[in-house]
Every structure is written in C-alpha cells, then in structure tokens.
Design a protein around this motif. Structure first.
Motif, short mmCIF file in Angstrom:
data_model
loop_
_atom_site.label_atom_id
_atom_site.label_comp_id
_atom_site.label_asym_id
_atom_site.label_seq_id
_atom_site.Cartn_x
_atom_site.Cartn_y
_atom_site.Cartn_z
N GLY A 218 0.79 -1.22 0.00
CA GLY A 218 0.00 0.00 0.00
C GLY A 218 0.82 1.27 0.00
N VAL A 341 -5.28 -1.19 1.78
CA VAL A 341 -5.29 -1.99 0.55
C VAL A 341 -6.24 -3.16 0.69
CG1 VAL A 341 -3.90 -3.43 -0.98
CG2 VAL A 341 -2.94 -1.35 -0.05
N TRP A 348 -10.47 -2.47 -6.51
CA TRP A 348 -9.43 -2.66 -7.53
C TRP A 348 -9.37 -4.08 -8.07
CZ3 TRP A 348 -6.34 1.11 -9.64
CH2 TRP A 348 -6.45 2.38 -9.05
N GLU A 359 0.39 4.83 -3.16
CA GLU A 359 -0.13 4.85 -1.80
C GLU A 359 -1.64 4.68 -1.85
OE1 GLU A 359 -0.49 8.00 1.97
OE2 GLU A 359 0.64 8.52 0.17
N THR A 360 -2.15 3.78 -1.02
CA THR A 360 -3.59 3.53 -0.98
C THR A 360 -4.23 4.41 0.09
OG1 THR A 360 -3.29 1.25 -1.69
CG2 THR A 360 -5.39 1.81 -0.67
N GLY A 364 -10.04 4.03 -0.72
CA GLY A 364 -9.75 3.01 -1.72
C GLY A 364 -9.07 3.53 -2.96
N SER A 365 -8.94 4.86 -3.09
CA SER A 365 -8.22 5.41 -4.24
C SER A 365 -6.72 5.23 -4.04
CB SER A 365 -8.57 6.89 -4.43
OG SER A 365 -8.23 7.63 -3.28
N LYS A 366 -5.96 5.35 -5.12
CA LYS A 366 -4.52 5.15 -5.06
C LYS A 366 -3.82 6.39 -5.62
CE LYS A 366 -4.60 0.08 -5.45
NZ LYS A 366 -4.03 -0.26 -4.15
N THR A 501 -4.21 10.99 -8.33
CA THR A 501 -4.97 9.99 -7.57
C THR A 501 -6.11 9.47 -8.44
OG1 THR A 501 -4.49 11.14 -5.50
CG2 THR A 501 -6.32 9.59 -5.47
N LYS A 503 -9.28 6.15 -9.01
CA LYS A 503 -10.09 5.10 -8.40
C LYS A 503 -11.05 4.54 -9.45
CE LYS A 503 -13.36 4.34 -4.57
NZ LYS A 503 -14.08 5.01 -3.45
#
Length: 506
Positions: A218, A341, A348, A359-360, A364-366, A501, A503
């Motif tokens: 994550g 994560v 995902w 980075e998570t 829940g977005s990265k 970022t 998602k």
C-alpha cells in the motif's frame, strides 16, 4: 521463530524478531545477496558481487564485473561470478547460484573450485549491453523441490518468466511467461503447489497463478526477500531509489499472517541499504530448503553476537523502546496503508497493478507520487468494452492520468495507446500518445483538448474499431483504431497515472 538473517547491499544483519534488535554481523565483503547453509552445518554460505551494482550499465562495465564469489565461513571460492544474486545449498553438497550478470545459473562445488556447471534460458551471454539494449533475462532467484529447480527471470521490460530445470542435470524443462508482470524476485513452491513470488515493482506478494496479489504494502516500496513458516511469511522491504542510493537507503521487514495474508508487524531495520534476501535462522524456512542452521548458539557466539548482561540489556531495551517510539508513527502508518489496501481490494479487483506501487488512501483510491509511474490493467475476463475511473490531478507539478487501450506490453511502460489528461495552467489538457516499443510519440493529428477539470470522472467506451472518451459525462473524443495505430480498441484497457490519484468506478 526468533531470528532472521537479512542481506543488504552492505551488510548481513541478524534480526531478533521478538525484541526487534538489529545487529550487523558482516560488512567487510559487499555487496551481499544470497544466504544459505548446508543441512547440519553452522557456517553461512554467502554470495558477494565485489562491485558496486550501480556501475553496471554497459558491456564494458559488465566485462569487468566477474569479481563475484561465494564464501562459506572463512573459505572463499573463485572470483568468476558476475553480480550473483540468490543462492541455495543443494543436497548434493554443491551451491546453486544465480550468476545474474552472466545470464546463467552456475552450480559451484567449493571443494572443486575449477569445476562448475551452468545453464541459461536463452543464448544471451550478458544481462545487458547498455542501459537501452537489454539482452539478458536477469535470472535472480532459485528454489529446489525434489528433482526440479525453479528459476525466476526478472525479465526487465520483456516480462518475468518462471523456468524449470531438471536437477542435477540442468536440462531446461520449461519456460513460462508470467503475464503482464515484470521485476519479480523470489520463488517459493508450497507443499500444496502454490507458486508464490515477490512482485517487487508494485510492492506486493503474489500467487503467480492469480491476477490479484496475495498482499500489497500500500506504499511506494520495493519488495524483495522472502521467508516462511506454516503460520508466518516475512517479506523484505526497500526504498524505491536509484541504484546509486541503494547502499544507504532504509530497509525493513514485513511480518504477514500466512492464513489471512495480512500484515501483523512491520520492523524498521535502519539505513542499511536495499534488502536483497531474508532467511529464517532457527526454524524451518519453507521458502528456502527448510532446514534450520545447526548449532545456532555457536554461530551467534562466533559472529560476535551475545546476550547482554542485565545492565546492558536494560540500556538496550531502553534504547529499543526509544527507537520504537520514534518509529511508532511510521510503523502504524505502514500497517494502516497495508490494511487500507485490504479494505479496498474489491474496488481494484478488476484492475490489478502491473507497474508502480502507489499509496492507498482510506477511500480506496490510489495516489502515485511524481516519481512513481503506475499502471493498472483491466482483467481480460472483465468487460473490455468499458473503463471508468475517477481522477484528481495535482496542480503545479508533473501530474497526468491516462485512459489506456491496446496494451500489449509485458508489465512495462510500453506498447499501448494513452489518452492523457495533464495538469496545466487553466485546467487539464487532453492529448493522445502511442508507444510501439521504441518510445512515446504524441499523435499530433489528434488535436489537444483544453479546459478539462483537474478532478472528475473518465469513461472510455470502446468497440472493435472505435473509442469514445468522456469526461464528467461529456463526450470529448471519438477515435478509430487506425488513428491510434491499433488493430482493435476493445482490448488492453487500463489506467496510467503519475502525480495523481485515481479510483476505478466500474
């Protein structure tokens, strides 16, 4: 499970997993990588490169790189190996060594130094000829099960592979491409037949037969080094840095619950350099040959490690507590990211990462930092006519996100078309790009679109010959496959981003 050994570029470290005390045992014969020992023996067998890995950039430097060797206690073998990586002490008294720079597996007998056996999976004789011309397979990891030797080929931008040789004959039995993955390290074949590896490029641990990772860190780190028992798995962590900074970068170990594949602990080791290998010392290490080191107390005494007297132990524990307190936020933050994560796996599940370790976030977005290009591809088994995701660009820095289509790469940032929204003064700017294996080229025949929002939702709708891109529900582009240089539009969909970022929404 009390003691672990960790090989970094500059050290062999002894880690007390209970107290988290870290003791450097060796530092005078770098670079260190492989750690093994023969059953019934109390002397370590190590691999050493004898060079600075960051200097290996072309055929001239590789031609001077055959300075690596194997050591067993105070005994040193011949210096003929090029950037050796993982090793394994085999039941026949020989050492299986990944002679990585020379692009082969070398089998060495320290009692017969002028006799060795080697085999590769291709005809390339060097790992690379230049930074751009990579001819080799980068064989880096080995695992012996019965009479079969499993070997991981990192693969560079050609994708990772798993090779199987007969042992001891070294006849090549099979070479299996591992899909849209590159940069794998370690291979462990469990007693149940599960094939587990570190997907280093995305900071994860994977079952190579499944699309989704078993576990993800994550955060933007590099996973390499794997040890295991029936109940726990240890994974080495390194900072993502350039080769020139690996010797002083921070290192750490993750402790995972093997049954749940969740992180239960994170141990900061310190600025000892990139982690190359992790081994359990006092219990059967199932990711190695499963035999603990013989006479561990004698080994510890000869290595200079000692149990501290009460006064020093109290001082050490106090220092350890201070160190733990100073790193408590880091440890908790790492564990929180790994748990995020886990909580966002459903979000995902249709878009496994193939490149980068973002980075998570809690929703829940990265988020990918400006030095961490990320790529997630939609599963072939899912609806390949549609890709939907939210995005947020970051103003004032390198920040862009792309809807990807036609991806045929092997886990690298190559072979695709990208409809790219970039952060710019006055809003986002959309442009179209194509990579055919020889670099990125902007498709100037497709006009740029200005004034797009820095945050919004993207929908890429495709048919066999058509792609329609919408932002915020408004159609922005309608393109055909020939314009994008593709045979078809409705395959190889995904998301590519940096400094942004994202998602998935589908």
């Amino acid at each position: 499970m009390k003691y672990a050994l960790v090989a970094t570029t500059g050290y062999i470290l002894l880690v007390d997993l209970d107290s988290k005390r870290v003791t450097p045992l060796k530092k005078d014969q770098p670079e260190y990588y492989g750690i093994s020992w023969f059953p019934g023996d109390s002397e370590l067998v190590l691999s050493h490169s004898g060079v600075n890995n960051s200097d290996l950039i072309d055929i001239a430097s590789y031609a001077q790189s055959e300075q690596g060797w194997l050591s067993k206690g105070t005994q040193n073998g011949r210096r003929f190996l090029s950037a050796p990586h993982q090793i394994l002490c085999a039941p026949d008294g020989r050492i299986i060594c990944t002679n990585t720079g020379r692009n082969v597996i070398s089998i060495v007998d320290l009692n017969r130094l002028n006799l060795f056996q080697e085999a590769g999976i291709s005809n390339a004789r060097w790992d690379r000829l230049s930074l751009e011309k990579i001819t080799g397979d980068h064989l880096n990891s080995v695992f012996l099960q019965n009479d079969q030797l499993f070997v991981v080929a990192h693969g560079h931008n050609k994708g990772s592979k798993l090779a199987v040789f007969s042992y001891p004959d070294l006849d090549l039995l099979s070479v299996t491409p591992l899909g849209e993955r590159t940069g794998l390290h370690n291979i462990w074949i469990t007693s149940e037949g599960q094939r587990i590896s570190c997907h280093s490029e995305i900071g994860a641990l994977i079952d190579i037969d499944c699309a989704e990772p078993l576990w993800e860190s994550g955060s933007p780190v590099y996973t390499r080094g794997l040890a295991a028992t029936d109940d726990y798995v240890l994974v080495g962590e390194s900072q993502k840095t350039g080769r020139d900074l690996r010797r002083n970068s921070l290192s750490a170990i993750w402790v995972l619950d093997r049954k749940q594949w969740q992180a239960i602990d994170y141990i900061c080791l310190g600025p000892y350099g990139a982690v190359n290998e992790v081994r359990l010392l006092d219990v059967p290490d199932l990711a190695h040959h499963g035999t603990p080191l013989h006479n561990i107390q004698n080994f510890l005494a000869e290595s200079g490690f000692r149990d501290l007297p009460p006064a020093e132990m109290e001082k050490s524990e106090k220092n350890g507590q201070n160190f733990a307190m100073s790193n408590a936020d880091l440890v908790q933050g790492k564990l929180d990211l790994a748990r995020a994560v886990w909580g966002g796996k459903a979000t995902w599940s249709s878009y496994p990462l193939v490149l980068g370790s973002p980075e998570t976030l809690n929703d829940g977005s990265k988020r990918a930092a400006v030095d961490n290009l990320c790529l997630a591809l939609k599963k072939d088994s899912d609806n390949q006519s549609m890709a939907c995701f939210s995005y947020a660009l970051e103003a004032g820095q390198v920040s862009h996100v792309s809807a990807v289509l036609g991806y045929t790469g092997k886990g690298g940032d190559t072979h695709m078309a990208a409809l790219l929204i970039q952060s710019s003064v006055g809003g986002g700017v959309l442009s179209a790009w194509r990579h055919k294996g020889d670099g990125w080229r902007q498709l100037t025949e497709i006009a740029n679109v200005f004034g797009l929002p820095l945050e919004g939702d993207v929908q890429l709708k495709t048919s066999h010959l058509t792609a329609i891109l919408s932002v915020g529900g408004t159609e922005i582009l309608r393109l055909d496959a020939s314009t994008l240089g593709l045979d078809h539009c409705n395959k190889g969909l995904g998301i590519r981003w940096i400094g942004a970022t994202v998602k998935p929404l589908d």
